[in-house]
Scaffold this motif. Structure first.
Motif, PDB file in Angstrom:
ATOM      1  N   PHE A 120      18.300  24.536  57.530  1.00 41.85           N
ATOM      2  CA  PHE A 120      17.418  23.766  56.650  1.00 41.85           C
ATOM      3  C   PHE A 120      18.008  23.728  55.246  1.00 41.85           C
ATOM      4  O   PHE A 120      18.428  24.750  54.716  1.00 41.85           O
ATOM      5  N   PRO A 121      18.086  22.544  54.616  1.00 35.93           N
ATOM      6  CA  PRO A 121      18.729  22.463  53.286  1.00 35.93           C
ATOM      7  C   PRO A 121      17.902  23.171  52.215  1.00 35.93           C
ATOM      8  O   PRO A 121      16.682  23.240  52.317  1.00 35.93           O
ATOM      9  N   GLU A 122      18.591  23.686  51.207  1.00 34.43           N
ATOM     10  CA  GLU A 122      17.858  24.367  50.131  1.00 34.43           C
ATOM     11  C   GLU A 122      17.286  23.365  49.153  1.00 34.43           C
ATOM     12  O   GLU A 122      17.914  22.371  48.816  1.00 34.43           O
ATOM     13  N   LEU A 123      16.083  23.664  48.662  1.00 34.76           N
ATOM     14  CA  LEU A 123      15.481  22.800  47.646  1.00 34.76           C
ATOM     15  C   LEU A 123      16.245  22.993  46.340  1.00 34.76           C
ATOM     16  O   LEU A 123      16.708  24.091  46.047  1.00 34.76           O
ATOM     17  N   PRO A 124      16.379  21.928  45.539  1.00 33.78           N
ATOM     18  CA  PRO A 124      17.061  22.075  44.248  1.00 33.78           C
ATOM     19  C   PRO A 124      16.319  23.052  43.345  1.00 33.78           C
ATOM     20  O   PRO A 124      15.104  23.177  43.426  1.00 33.78           O
ATOM     21  N   ASN A 125      17.055  23.731  42.509  1.00 31.75           N
ATOM     22  CA  ASN A 125      16.480  24.736  41.626  1.00 31.75           C
ATOM     23  C   ASN A 125      16.092  24.096  40.295  1.00 31.75           C
ATOM     24  O   ASN A 125      16.894  23.444  39.668  1.00 31.75           O
ATOM     25  N   VAL A 126      14.833  24.280  39.904  1.00 23.88           N
ATOM     26  CA  VAL A 126      14.392  23.714  38.616  1.00 23.88           C
ATOM     27  C   VAL A 126      13.811  24.859  37.793  1.00 23.88           C
ATOM     28  O   VAL A 126      12.635  24.856  37.452  1.00 23.88           O
ATOM     29  N   ASN A 127      14.651  25.849  37.485  1.00 23.41           N
ATOM     30  CA  ASN A 127      14.115  27.023  36.793  1.00 23.41           C
ATOM     31  C   ASN A 127      14.095  26.881  35.280  1.00 23.41           C
ATOM     32  O   ASN A 127      13.081  27.022  34.633  1.00 23.41           O
ATOM     33  N   ASP A 128      15.243  26.568  34.711  1.00 25.26           N
ATOM     34  CA  ASP A 128      15.334  26.516  33.242  1.00 25.26           C
ATOM     35  C   ASP A 128      14.856  25.157  32.766  1.00 25.26           C
ATOM     36  O   ASP A 128      15.592  24.366  32.209  1.00 25.26           O
ATOM     37  N   SER A 129      13.561  24.887  33.019  1.00 27.53           N
ATOM     38  CA  SER A 129      13.148  23.498  32.822  1.00 27.53           C
ATOM     39  C   SER A 129      12.072  23.371  31.759  1.00 27.53           C
ATOM     40  O   SER A 129      11.452  24.336  31.340  1.00 27.53           O
ATOM     41  N   GLU A 130      11.848  22.131  31.357  1.00 30.82           N
ATOM     42  CA  GLU A 130      10.742  21.798  30.469  1.00 30.82           C
ATOM     43  C   GLU A 130       9.469  21.790  31.295  1.00 30.82           C
ATOM     44  O   GLU A 130       9.474  21.302  32.431  1.00 30.82           O
ATOM     45  N   GLN A 131       8.354  22.291  30.745  1.00 25.09           N
ATOM     46  CA  GLN A 131       7.100  22.201  31.497  1.00 25.09           C
ATOM     47  C   GLN A 131       6.001  21.507  30.704  1.00 25.09           C
ATOM     48  O   GLN A 131       5.864  21.716  29.512  1.00 25.09           O
ATOM     49  N   VAL A 132       5.251  20.642  31.409  1.00 29.09           N
ATOM     50  CA  VAL A 132       4.136  19.925  30.798  1.00 29.09           C
ATOM     51  C   VAL A 132       2.937  20.089  31.728  1.00 29.09           C
ATOM     52  O   VAL A 132       3.108  20.093  32.945  1.00 29.09           O
ATOM     53  N   GLU A 133       1.735  20.226  31.160  1.00 27.93           N
ATOM     54  CA  GLU A 133       0.531  20.295  31.998  1.00 27.93           C
ATOM     55  C   GLU A 133      -0.368  19.088  31.754  1.00 27.93           C
ATOM     56  O   GLU A 133      -0.534  18.658  30.618  1.00 27.93           O
ATOM     57  N   ILE A 134      -0.926  18.539  32.834  1.00 29.26           N
ATOM     58  CA  ILE A 134      -1.828  17.388  32.742  1.00 29.26           C
ATOM     59  C   ILE A 134      -2.977  17.613  33.724  1.00 29.26           C
ATOM     60  O   ILE A 134      -2.726  18.026  34.860  1.00 29.26           O
ATOM     61  N   PRO A 135      -4.231  17.355  33.328  1.00 35.00           N
ATOM     62  CA  PRO A 135      -5.332  17.472  34.291  1.00 35.00           C
ATOM     63  C   PRO A 135      -5.063  16.585  35.515  1.00 35.00           C
ATOM     64  O   PRO A 135      -4.600  15.451  35.367  1.00 35.00           O
ATOM     65  N   GLN A 136      -5.363  17.124  36.706  1.00 35.13           N
ATOM     66  CA  GLN A 136      -5.052  16.388  37.931  1.00 35.13           C
ATOM     67  C   GLN A 136      -5.711  15.016  37.982  1.00 35.13           C
ATOM     68  O   GLN A 136      -5.088  14.029  38.377  1.00 35.13           O
ATOM     69  N   ASN A 137      -7.000  14.935  37.572  1.00 35.16           N
ATOM     70  CA  ASN A 137      -7.694  13.642  37.675  1.00 35.16           C
ATOM     71  C   ASN A 137      -7.080  12.589  36.748  1.00 35.16           C
ATOM     72  O   ASN A 137      -7.033  11.404  37.080  1.00 35.16           O
ATOM     73  N   VAL A 138      -6.583  13.026  35.593  1.00 34.58           N
ATOM     74  CA  VAL A 138      -5.953  12.087  34.651  1.00 34.58           C
ATOM     75  C   VAL A 138      -4.639  11.565  35.238  1.00 34.58           C
ATOM     76  O   VAL A 138      -4.372  10.359  35.266  1.00 34.58           O
ATOM     77  N   LEU A 139      -3.828  12.498  35.753  1.00 37.58           N
ATOM     78  CA  LEU A 139      -2.539  12.103  36.337  1.00 37.58           C
ATOM     79  C   LEU A 139      -2.766  11.176  37.534  1.00 37.58           C
ATOM     80  O   LEU A 139      -2.071  10.174  37.702  1.00 37.58           O
ATOM     81  N   LYS A 140      -3.789  11.496  38.338  1.00 41.59           N
ATOM     82  CA  LYS A 140      -4.075  10.664  39.527  1.00 41.59           C
ATOM     83  C   LYS A 140      -4.441   9.243  39.112  1.00 41.59           C
ATOM     84  O   LYS A 140      -3.910   8.277  39.644  1.00 41.59           O
ATOM     85  N   SER A 141      -5.335   9.119  38.118  1.00 41.82           N
ATOM     86  CA  SER A 141      -5.742   7.767  37.730  1.00 41.82           C
ATOM     87  C   SER A 141      -4.570   7.010  37.099  1.00 41.82           C
ATOM     88  O   SER A 141      -4.415   5.809  37.291  1.00 41.82           O
ATOM     89  N   MET A 142      -3.707   7.722  36.371  1.00 43.20           N
ATOM     90  CA  MET A 142      -2.545   7.061  35.751  1.00 43.20           C
ATOM     91  C   MET A 142      -1.573   6.538  36.814  1.00 43.20           C
ATOM     92  O   MET A 142      -1.049   5.427  36.713  1.00 43.20           O
ATOM     93  N   ILE A 143      -1.335   7.362  37.842  1.00 45.24           N
ATOM     94  CA  ILE A 143      -0.419   6.932  38.912  1.00 45.24           C
ATOM     95  C   ILE A 143      -1.038   5.772  39.686  1.00 45.24           C
ATOM     96  O   ILE A 143      -0.396   4.750  39.934  1.00 45.24           O
ATOM     97  N   ASP A 144      -2.339   5.922  40.049  1.00 43.23           N
ATOM     98  CA  ASP A 144      -2.985   4.892  40.859  1.00 43.23           C
ATOM     99  C   ASP A 144      -3.061   3.547  40.135  1.00 43.23           C
ATOM    100  O   ASP A 144      -3.060   2.501  40.766  1.00 43.23           O
ATOM    101  N   GLN A 145      -3.132   3.591  38.803  1.00 48.66           N
ATOM    102  CA  GLN A 145      -3.227   2.317  38.070  1.00 48.66           C
ATOM    103  C   GLN A 145      -1.872   1.673  37.792  1.00 48.66           C
ATOM    104  O   GLN A 145      -1.825   0.551  37.291  1.00 48.66           O
ATOM    105  N   THR A 146      -0.781   2.365  38.102  1.00 51.63           N
ATOM    106  CA  THR A 146       0.534   1.762  37.830  1.00 51.63           C
ATOM    107  C   THR A 146       1.387   1.595  39.084  1.00 51.63           C
ATOM    108  O   THR A 146       2.415   0.929  39.055  1.00 51.63           O
ATOM    109  N   LEU A 147       0.947   2.189  40.215  1.00 50.75           N
ATOM    110  CA  LEU A 147       1.730   2.109  41.462  1.00 50.75           C
ATOM    111  C   LEU A 147       1.995   0.673  41.902  1.00 50.75           C
ATOM    112  O   LEU A 147       3.067   0.357  42.411  1.00 50.75           O
ATOM    113  N   PHE A 148       0.990  -0.209  41.707  1.00 54.94           N
ATOM    114  CA  PHE A 148       1.085  -1.558  42.281  1.00 54.94           C
ATOM    115  C   PHE A 148       2.236  -2.376  41.705  1.00 54.94           C
ATOM    116  O   PHE A 148       2.713  -3.313  42.336  1.00 54.94           O
TER     117      PHE A 148
END
Length: 372
Positions: A120-148
């Motif tokens: 099984f292939p290894e997942l890429p490592n994203v350790n030394d990364s930038e992190q951002v937090e967003i409420p799930q419902n906000v991110l969901k509505s943003m994705i759903d309104q731009t997917l089309f």
């Protein structure tokens, strides 16, 4: 040392939910059989499950009674169908040194051959990364309104994803496909400046995992990958590279016509008009904007239809043609009772905005009408 033995007991419902969700990242057809499978690692009271098609990976851990720790890969389609058809009880999964795996629930028993976890292939490592937090419902509505508005045209791969732009404390998601543009903006209280492009397939899978609640989702970013932490799941995706459209330049700033209209009535009207249009009979919808109404016409080789819709309009009277599907997609994505339409001329793009503010902006190019 490789441990191949495994013996665990796990609740069927918990297992089924986890298997169904990670299966979204299973490769549909691959010459590497491990990619068509789910990696399972049993350790200290938990079972880690992961699927990865080399572009998108989804993983999670669930609690399990682990008698003998171990790891193996089972074919995802077969395994999930087996679990789905079992009653809600405890399931025993037991594997021997040849990876012959017993999956048992009460009197039901399957014996299937597993694949070594080493394949099984290894997942890429994203350790030394930038992190951002967003409420799930906000991110969901943003994705759903731009997917089309994401492009499906592989000749411009960078537009088969959405641009995420974080600056000045807000997140903006932008999708574009050459005929339309969708922009959604929300304040997220993050002082970083980040810009990355996430593939459309990843976003539609992420949307299904996001809950309608304010629990935060974590976004971890490295140069080539993003990992989103959602509930108990981690979604790892490669990012798209290339020059994304300079979308600011595409948005007109003036208007000669400003219209406010009831969204649901507009959708119903366009759907009625669309009865005469199909893939073989493509024909634009003609919209005639008058003082307090929009007149709609459509004519194809089957016949003609016309309808009228009340609106509040200020500005010039215009006659324009639109692709019915593009109009519907945008109106349905608006999620508002009313929308504002701003237009800068008969051949200028139509802007669709909320009644107040600009937390979304949809842009649709008109169709040039014959004999204009």
């Amino acid at each position: 040392e490789l441990i191949f033995y495994m013996k665990i007991t796990v609740e069927r419902d918990t297992l089924l939910e986890a298997v169904s969700n990670v299966s979204r990242a299973v490769s549909a057809k691959s010459n590497i059989s491990a990619l068509e499978g789910i990696l399972m690692k049993a350790r200290d009271g938990s079972l880690f499950l992961c699927a990865y098609d080399l572009e998108l990976g989804i993983s999670t851990s669930i609690s399990a009674a682990v008698e003998i720790p171990g790891e193996l890969v089972l074919n995802a389609k077969l395994f999930s169908e087996m679990i789905r058809r079992m009653p809600s009880q405890k399931i025993l999964i037991e594997s021997d040194e040849k990876l012959l795996t017993k999956v048992q629930c009460g009197v039901i028993q399957f014996d299937i051959l597993g694949i070594p976890a080493t394949e099984f292939p290894e997942l890429p490592n994203v350790n030394d990364s930038e992190q951002v937090e967003i409420p799930q419902n906000v991110l969901k509505s943003m994705i759903d309104q731009t997917l089309f508005a994401i492009s499906s045209d592989e000749s411009k791969p960078v537009h088969t994803g959405s641009l995420f732009e974080i600056r000045e404390g807000s997140l903006r998601i932008v999708s574009v496909d050459g005929f339309r543009l969708a922009i959604r903006t929300e304040p997220i209280g993050c002082e970083k400046e980040l810009r990355f492009i996430v593939p459309g397939k990843t976003l539609s899978d992420v949307s299904k995992l996001l809950a309608d609640e304010e629990e935060p989702a974590q976004i971890n970013l490295s140069r080539k990958h993003v990992v989103m932490g959602i509930g108990g799941y981690h979604v790892t995706s490669r990012l798209l590279e290339g020059d994304f459209l300079d979308y600011q330049k595409a948005i007109p700033t003036d208007q000669v016509l400003d219209v406010t209209v009831n969204t649901r009535r507009f959708i119903e009207c366009v759907e009625r008009m669309s009865l005469l249009i199909n893939d073989r009979l493509k024909s634009p919808l003609t919209l005639q904007f008058d003082e307090d109404r929009i007149k709609l016409n459509c004519s194809t080789s089957i016949g003609k239809s016309c309808d009228e819709l009340e609106c509040k309009a200020a500005g010039e009277k215009l006659k324009m043609g639109f692709n019915n599907k593009y109009l519907l997609d945008a109106l349905k994505a608006s999620g508002c009772d009313e929308v504002r339409l701003k237009i800068n001329g008969a051949l200028a793009p139509l802007r669709i905005l909320p009644p107040q503010g600009e937390n979304f902006l949809f842009l649709i190019l008109p169709v040039r009408l014959k004999n204009e």
